[in-house]
Motif scaffolding. Structure first.
Motif, PDB file in Angstrom:
ATOM      1  N   PRO A  42       0.815  -1.221   0.000  1.00 56.11           N
ATOM      2  CA  PRO A  42       0.000   0.000   0.000  1.00 56.11           C
ATOM      3  C   PRO A  42       0.849   1.273   0.000  1.00 56.11           C
ATOM      4  CG  PRO A  42      -0.963  -1.575   1.506  1.00 56.11           C
ATOM      5  CD  PRO A  42       0.359  -2.169   1.037  1.00 56.11           C
ATOM      6  N   HIS A  43       2.006   1.227   0.671  1.00 60.68           N
ATOM      7  CA  HIS A  43       2.894   2.392   0.683  1.00 60.68           C
ATOM      8  C   HIS A  43       3.313   2.759  -0.742  1.00 60.68           C
ATOM      9  CE1 HIS A  43       3.124   2.421   4.974  1.00 60.68           C
ATOM     10  NE2 HIS A  43       3.763   1.275   5.066  1.00 60.68           N
ATOM     11  N   ASP A  44       3.843   1.766  -1.461  1.00 63.98           N
ATOM     12  CA  ASP A  44       4.381   2.019  -2.800  1.00 63.98           C
ATOM     13  C   ASP A  44       3.275   2.379  -3.779  1.00 63.98           C
ATOM     14  OD1 ASP A  44       7.179   0.988  -2.061  1.00 63.98           O
ATOM     15  OD2 ASP A  44       5.829  -0.639  -1.500  1.00 63.98           O
ATOM     16  N   VAL A  45       2.165   1.639  -3.709  1.00 68.02           N
ATOM     17  CA  VAL A  45       1.065   1.898  -4.645  1.00 68.02           C
ATOM     18  C   VAL A  45       0.496   3.296  -4.422  1.00 68.02           C
ATOM     19  CG1 VAL A  45      -1.238   1.161  -5.361  1.00 68.02           C
ATOM     20  CG2 VAL A  45       0.529  -0.549  -4.898  1.00 68.02           C
ATOM     21  N   SER A  46       0.402   3.722  -3.171  1.00 68.58           N
ATOM     22  CA  SER A  46      -0.140   5.070  -2.923  1.00 68.58           C
ATOM     23  C   SER A  46       0.839   6.144  -3.400  1.00 68.58           C
ATOM     24  CB  SER A  46      -0.464   5.265  -1.436  1.00 68.58           C
ATOM     25  OG  SER A  46       0.717   5.288  -0.658  1.00 68.58           O
ATOM     26  N   ILE A  47       2.142   5.914  -3.217  1.00 68.85           N
ATOM     27  CA  ILE A  47       3.137   6.883  -3.711  1.00 68.85           C
ATOM     28  C   ILE A  47       3.047   6.974  -5.233  1.00 68.85           C
ATOM     29  CG2 ILE A  47       5.601   7.393  -3.948  1.00 68.85           C
ATOM     30  CD1 ILE A  47       6.042   5.957  -1.240  1.00 68.85           C
ATOM     31  N   ILE A  48       3.004   5.815  -5.883  1.00 74.78           N
ATOM     32  CA  ILE A  48       2.947   5.797  -7.354  1.00 74.78           C
ATOM     33  C   ILE A  48       1.673   6.477  -7.835  1.00 74.78           C
ATOM     34  CG2 ILE A  48       2.806   4.302  -9.395  1.00 74.78           C
ATOM     35  CD1 ILE A  48       4.501   2.231  -7.767  1.00 74.78           C
ATOM     36  N   ASP A  49       0.532   6.175  -7.185  1.00 74.35           N
ATOM     37  CA  ASP A  49      -0.738   6.809  -7.571  1.00 74.35           C
ATOM     38  C   ASP A  49      -0.639   8.323  -7.434  1.00 74.35           C
ATOM     39  OD1 ASP A  49      -3.876   6.380  -7.994  1.00 74.35           O
ATOM     40  OD2 ASP A  49      -3.590   7.940  -6.460  1.00 74.35           O
ATOM     41  N   HIS A  50      -0.008   8.771  -6.351  1.00 75.51           N
ATOM     42  CA  HIS A  50       0.133  10.208  -6.115  1.00 75.51           C
ATOM     43  C   HIS A  50       1.020  10.852  -7.184  1.00 75.51           C
ATOM     44  CE1 HIS A  50       0.034  13.873  -3.759  1.00 75.51           C
ATOM     45  NE2 HIS A  50       1.351  13.946  -3.826  1.00 75.51           N
ATOM     46  N   LEU A  51       2.062  10.145  -7.622  1.00 75.59           N
ATOM     47  CA  LEU A  51       2.996  10.708  -8.599  1.00 75.59           C
ATOM     48  C   LEU A  51       2.441  10.679 -10.015  1.00 75.59           C
ATOM     49  CD1 LEU A  51       6.471   9.281  -7.442  1.00 75.59           C
ATOM     50  CD2 LEU A  51       5.429  11.501  -6.888  1.00 75.59           C
ATOM     51  N   ILE A  52       1.788   9.568 -10.362  1.00 71.94           N
ATOM     52  CA  ILE A  52       1.325   9.391 -11.754  1.00 71.94           C
ATOM     53  C   ILE A  52      -0.071   9.978 -11.962  1.00 71.94           C
ATOM     54  CG2 ILE A  52       0.864   7.687 -13.570  1.00 71.94           C
ATOM     55  CD1 ILE A  52       3.813   8.087 -12.776  1.00 71.94           C
ATOM     56  N   GLY A  53      -0.897   9.935 -10.925  1.00 76.83           N
ATOM     57  CA  GLY A  53      -2.195  10.596 -11.006  1.00 76.83           C
ATOM     58  C   GLY A  53      -3.221   9.915 -11.883  1.00 76.83           C
ATOM     59  N   ARG A  54      -2.977   8.675 -12.255  1.00 80.98           N
ATOM     60  CA  ARG A  54      -3.996   7.920 -12.990  1.00 80.98           C
ATOM     61  C   ARG A  54      -3.821   6.447 -12.644  1.00 80.98           C
ATOM     62  NH1 ARG A  54       0.094   8.522 -17.141  1.00 80.98           N
ATOM     63  NH2 ARG A  54       0.519   6.520 -18.153  1.00 80.98           N
ATOM     64  N   PRO A  55      -4.895   5.651 -12.743  1.00 83.23           N
ATOM     65  CA  PRO A  55      -4.782   4.248 -12.378  1.00 83.23           C
ATOM     66  C   PRO A  55      -4.057   3.447 -13.462  1.00 83.23           C
ATOM     67  CG  PRO A  55      -7.001   4.727 -13.156  1.00 83.23           C
ATOM     68  CD  PRO A  55      -6.270   6.036 -13.113  1.00 83.23           C
ATOM     69  N   PRO A  56      -3.412   2.338 -13.070  1.00 81.87           N
ATOM     70  CA  PRO A  56      -2.760   1.481 -14.064  1.00 81.87           C
ATOM     71  C   PRO A  56      -3.825   0.774 -14.908  1.00 81.87           C
ATOM     72  CG  PRO A  56      -2.700   0.408 -11.934  1.00 81.87           C
ATOM     73  CD  PRO A  56      -3.251   1.782 -11.706  1.00 81.87           C
ATOM     74  N   ARG A  57      -3.429   0.314 -16.099  1.00 80.96           N
ATOM     75  CA  ARG A  57      -4.383  -0.394 -16.971  1.00 80.96           C
ATOM     76  C   ARG A  57      -4.503  -1.852 -16.548  1.00 80.96           C
ATOM     77  NH1 ARG A  57      -2.611   1.094 -23.019  1.00 80.96           N
ATOM     78  NH2 ARG A  57      -1.078  -0.498 -22.429  1.00 80.96           N
ATOM     79  N   SER A  58      -3.379  -2.425 -16.117  1.00 80.03           N
ATOM     80  CA  SER A  58      -3.409  -3.832 -15.706  1.00 80.03           C
ATOM     81  C   SER A  58      -2.278  -4.109 -14.732  1.00 80.03           C
ATOM     82  CB  SER A  58      -3.275  -4.738 -16.929  1.00 80.03           C
ATOM     83  OG  SER A  58      -2.000  -4.521 -17.542  1.00 80.03           O
ATOM     84  N   VAL A  59      -2.398  -5.253 -14.072  1.00 81.54           N
ATOM     85  CA  VAL A  59      -1.443  -5.615 -13.036  1.00 81.54           C
ATOM     86  C   VAL A  59      -1.014  -7.067 -13.195  1.00 81.54           C
ATOM     87  CG1 VAL A  59      -1.118  -5.868 -10.542  1.00 81.54           C
ATOM     88  CG2 VAL A  59      -2.534  -4.002 -11.429  1.00 81.54           C
ATOM     89  N   VAL A  60       0.277  -7.322 -12.986  1.00 79.35           N
ATOM     90  CA  VAL A  60       0.800  -8.685 -12.906  1.00 79.35           C
ATOM     91  C   VAL A  60       1.505  -8.788 -11.570  1.00 79.35           C
ATOM     92  CG1 VAL A  60       2.553 -10.291 -13.778  1.00 79.35           C
ATOM     93  CG2 VAL A  60       1.057  -9.075 -15.386  1.00 79.35           C
ATOM     94  N   ALA A  61       1.196  -9.830 -10.795  1.00 79.74           N
ATOM     95  CA  ALA A  61       1.841  -9.993  -9.494  1.00 79.74           C
ATOM     96  C   ALA A  61       2.283 -11.436  -9.303  1.00 79.74           C
ATOM     97  CB  ALA A  61       0.891  -9.580  -8.378  1.00 79.74           C
ATOM     98  N   LEU A  62       3.478 -11.608  -8.764  1.00 78.56           N
ATOM     99  CA  LEU A  62       3.994 -12.933  -8.452  1.00 78.56           C
ATOM    100  C   LEU A  62       4.491 -12.924  -7.015  1.00 78.56           C
ATOM    101  CD1 LEU A  62       5.169 -12.162 -11.587  1.00 78.56           C
ATOM    102  CD2 LEU A  62       5.490 -14.647 -11.460  1.00 78.56           C
ATOM    103  N   GLY A  63       4.538 -14.101  -6.432  1.00 80.81           N
ATOM    104  CA  GLY A  63       5.019 -14.158  -5.055  1.00 80.81           C
ATOM    105  C   GLY A  63       5.099 -15.588  -4.571  1.00 80.81           C
ATOM    106  N   SER A  64       5.480 -15.728  -3.315  1.00 78.91           N
ATOM    107  CA  SER A  64       5.501 -17.065  -2.730  1.00 78.91           C
ATOM    108  C   SER A  64       5.305 -16.941  -1.224  1.00 78.91           C
ATOM    109  CB  SER A  64       6.822 -17.774  -3.041  1.00 78.91           C
ATOM    110  OG  SER A  64       7.902 -17.021  -2.516  1.00 78.91           O
ATOM    111  N   SER A  65       4.867 -18.044  -0.625  1.00 72.15           N
ATOM    112  CA  SER A  65       4.621 -18.037   0.815  1.00 72.15           C
ATOM    113  C   SER A  65       5.342 -19.218   1.440  1.00 72.15           C
ATOM    114  CB  SER A  65       3.127 -18.155   1.088  1.00 72.15           C
ATOM    115  OG  SER A  65       2.697 -19.460   0.771  1.00 72.15           O
TER     116      SER A  65
END
Lengths: 333, 333, 333, 333
Positions: free
Chosen positions: A169-192
């Motif tokens: 949420p920290h990074d996404v909110s910073i990016i949203d504040h800087l770019i000022g528009r929502p992304p078109r799509s998202v790709v996420a990878l991870g592991s637990s």
């Protein structure tokens, strides 16, 4: 004077109490947590605030003007809803809610009852992010070519959500504040490795060749924080851990020419560019957020980290979570 | 004494010449480049080496025992093939070839003519990577939970391949050397601003919850290098730019228990773990590679960065390129 | 084309050979060292240079135009003298000589025979020091309030002189180049644990409240290099180990007002000043020194690190050595 | 429960209030400052403490058990004396007093009235210094060959004393704690640009070839903190600003042999030594000091930073001040 109650006194709550206590326009009148031990510990430091394990008491108290909620994410919606329905202003810890639907309901409700709904996206209020936004909006940076953010350290302090919902949420909110528009799509990878995802990568496609990527990780033995903005005229590096030079501006950018020779020339000159680190206000971001919250309640300002901002962040997190669930399949917003 | 020829005297070639010239068992007898200016520049420094713009001359020279190829990637296959067919040993700059098929042919040919085919994956020969491999193989690290590598700086010096084929071979070869098995699938994302991709992310799925990620970037204003190995017992940080402590070992790992409280306990103790930075041989990796090449030719050793190793790297790069071409679709190897 | 001989092939000599070999205007025709093993090692890399253990041969060779001397300090005077008397130009490794008298004789002799006498004070030729000199001379820095230099690392590679004569010549020559006048007096303290002083502190009093201090140390487990120039308008930090930002300019200086409140105000604003890191030419200082030596021989330039400069450095070292011998008693120059 | 009063609410005082307020065994009952504005600011945060501009009131209050004094140095003696004479325990901000005579009187008085006199030499209570003391006392470090401490940053916040009395007490108290005996003599140099000395160097001769040097500076544009202990077996680096690895232990030391070749061998092996960074308790040193003060009042402990310790520090500062006044003349203690 605004009377404030703080609910949730785990890791972050005490910071809210400290800042609301230090703010000249607010008084901390109530402290709430389900854990009596935590209440006891904080009672000694703030003897004048009434402590309770009942959130209902807080909501029913007519002397309370605003409530700051720092409880687990899964409870944000119910608690914030009851606060707004009681006609009080609310500051919600990030993320705003655990689902898009809940976040949307809170935004609509706040609008309906005409109360301030603000999300504690604290970095958006930091002098560093404000300076980056200024440099991008003024055209100094030129076209934003890429954004890369790394936020890794030993974690897992919060057990109700995974690393994506905890740190990103920290990074996404910073990016949203800087770019000022929502992304078109998202790709996420991870592991637990312990039930919840503890390593995750987000890739946000903003179109126009702009890819914003985020690495969040609870298992890293070292704490690393850097936020890179590559621009066609200048590039920015925001390193939260470099106390003396948090934001650096790198002179010259990349000429997006298709002539490789041309690019090489530009890059060689770029390589020898100056570095500039602007002076930044040293104030604690949370104290600025608290003052901003006061201004918004007084009608002197419009929330920067508003409910709408918080909703946009939740939409990205939700899309990322679905991509994560499908092994990195692209999810369109 | 082994007579060596070096072809390709651009950015990397002169380093090969310098190291073969300094090695007691090799003599640089021929230098080859299509650019007479480059030849002129190097001729003055190595007056005893015969300079030529014709690679055929090099291949036909019976006094040449081995050839080091540091030419553009697109030429690797043809040049290496002719060297092997001439019965000479060959050291090929990374990546081994531009396609899996070409890489396979070179591996088969080298086996057929019984000559040494080695790839200049120089980091695999560095004391830092050797130490990490030792710590993983000895069980010190425990289960490898994640790998994250960042290799970003201003680049675009090489125009025949994109950033994926230019920089990622380093990381993929290190990961292959440490993990010792190929990934099951690859997801890659990136963007291009000057024709070729200049920003790219690779995610290699090794199964068993092991995700290895790589960020390569030609547009970063700052040079960043770090290679993280998260382990269940200990974790490793390899920072090429930290000259005095290139490899750090972080004591304690993450107990992959499903009991969140348990995890928290472990992590809290982890947080307070010791840090250890082992002594490392300060020798230049390329000089060690050159000595190793000599040992392999003499039959005293088997190549670490062998043709097979180089082929595995090309397979990953090829899969990543296809994923990149399909917007991050998962490609199975 | 200038024919150069290099005498002394220990730690530094090979760097001189490499740079004279790479320079388009010079040819390395002779290599000299008393140790045949060293000669053998370098012969292979520079097969066209005649190797000898006899310095007389070098001096007597009419084809040699200039000699670079990188032998132990105690031999500098005799060797440089014979070179000058043979009518050749000479580049002497720092310090110029082991005594003020010897240094004075060499300066006088060079003047008499009209040959170039240059000292290898390599840092004075670095883009970082050149930039600092420019910022001071242009008035950017304002009054220089203090200079502090730290040059510590594990050492003791050179056994004929102590740490003062081994490392401090670098700092003293940089300070002399920046300040452009000799200090009025010197205080030096130190200690020895293996025969020679291995820890030393120099304090140079330049008058006008300007104290320049130097810490040199062979026993430090860490390598530290920093050179601070405190100015009334701006301050400078030169950190040789910070490859990407070697010189930093800190905006605002200290108003030397006697009103404490005033000072506090200025300092608070100072604290929030910008930081600027100017672009610097990335060239190797030694290659610039070699080109400069060529220009001086050709009469196109006047030596920056001249014999006179080297003599001033020796005068400071000699005074410091006497202070050291008297437990830190102040020695006036 | 111990009732505490804090006098002096400038820069440091509020930290004492915060820690005494957080400590379970102490209650902050009185706050005292001559400046009503400061009192007003802190009153809001600690509404239950009685605020006063009269120190006499504090001393006369029978409910007050102990007083923490964070006022200007020139007032330490008078205030601490009156506290002790009133039969209360006292914690005095460093340095204990402005003169040796006053410090001696306070030590004697505390002994006479049998009350705790402790000096707020906070670093002596830090886990880093405790760990260094442990490593030296256990013999791990071997013979201490040199100590070098750098404490420089923009300062001049305190106007009643110069940089020597403001910053050096930290370093001198750490060195006293580590070495456990007073120096034989002191040499100090410095300069002043705004009335008070703002740059100073201390050299403490401990005999046995042990020189401990300190650089304190108010004009440095950068904040630098490092504390080096060179040992015959191992060496230590304490860097307060390296949050993740505050103390580093460098394996191997210097064999103080007189055979240069021997030294070189040892040093070369040293150069390749391991680096170890032990885990440290992350607690705030001031909170540990507060708990220690409580233990001393309860008779459960003997003060680490006792009046005697504070007196030894003042003796060194006084000698250094006299040396400073005589241009660096050696002053014997």
């Amino acid at each position: 004077m605004i009377n404030v109650a703080v609910a949730g006194l785990g890791y972050w709550g005490p910071n809210l109490v400290r800042n609301f206590n230090a703010c000249a326009d607010t008084t901390v009148v109530r402290l709430c947590d389900t854990d009596p031990v935590r209440l006891g510990a904080i009672r000694r430091q703030y003897p004048n605030a009434t402590c309770t394990t009942s959130f209902a008491e807080v909501v029913d108290d007519p002397t309370v003007d605003a409530v700051a909620i720092a409880t687990p994410v899964s409870t944000h919606y119910e608690l914030a809803r009851s606060v707004l329905e009681a006609g009080k202003h609310v500051l919600v810890e990030k993320p705003l809610a655990g689902s898009v639907a809940d976040a949307e309901r809170l935004v609509a409700l706040a609008k309906h009852v005409r109360r301030v709904l603000m999300v504690d996206h604290v970095f958006v209020h930091s002098p560093s992010v404000q300076k980056m936004a200024e440099l991008i909006q003024s055209g100094e940076v030129g076209d934003v070519l890429f954004i890369d953010s790394v936020r890794i350290n030993l974690g897992l302090m919060q057990h109700d959500v995974n690393v994506l919902w905890d740190l990103a949420p920290h990074d996404v909110s910073i990016i949203d504040h800087l770019i000022g528009r929502p992304p078109r799509s998202v790709v996420a990878l991870g592991s637990s490795h312990g039930g919840l995802e503890d390593v995750a990568y987000l890739h946000l496609d903003y179109g126009d060749k702009l890819l914003a990527s985020v690495h969040v990780n609870w298992l890293s033995p070292v704490k690393v924080r850097y936020f890179l903005v590559g621009g066609s005229r200048r590039s920015l590096l925001y390193d939260e851990l470099n106390f003396s030079e948090r934001v650096k501006v790198y002179d010259r950018g990349v000429d997006v020419s298709n002539d490789p020779e041309g690019i090489r020339q530009v890059l060689i000159s770029y390589r020898s560019g100056d570095v500039f680190s602007p002076r930044l206000d040293g104030k604690e971001p949370l104290s600025k957020l608290v003052e901003h919250f006061v201004d918004c309640i007084a009608g002197r300002a419009v929330p920067i980290s508003s409910g709408e901002h918080g909703l946009r962040v939740v939409r990205v997190l939700d899309a990322a979570q679905r991509s994560l669930g499908h092994g990195g399949a692209r999810v369109t917003l």
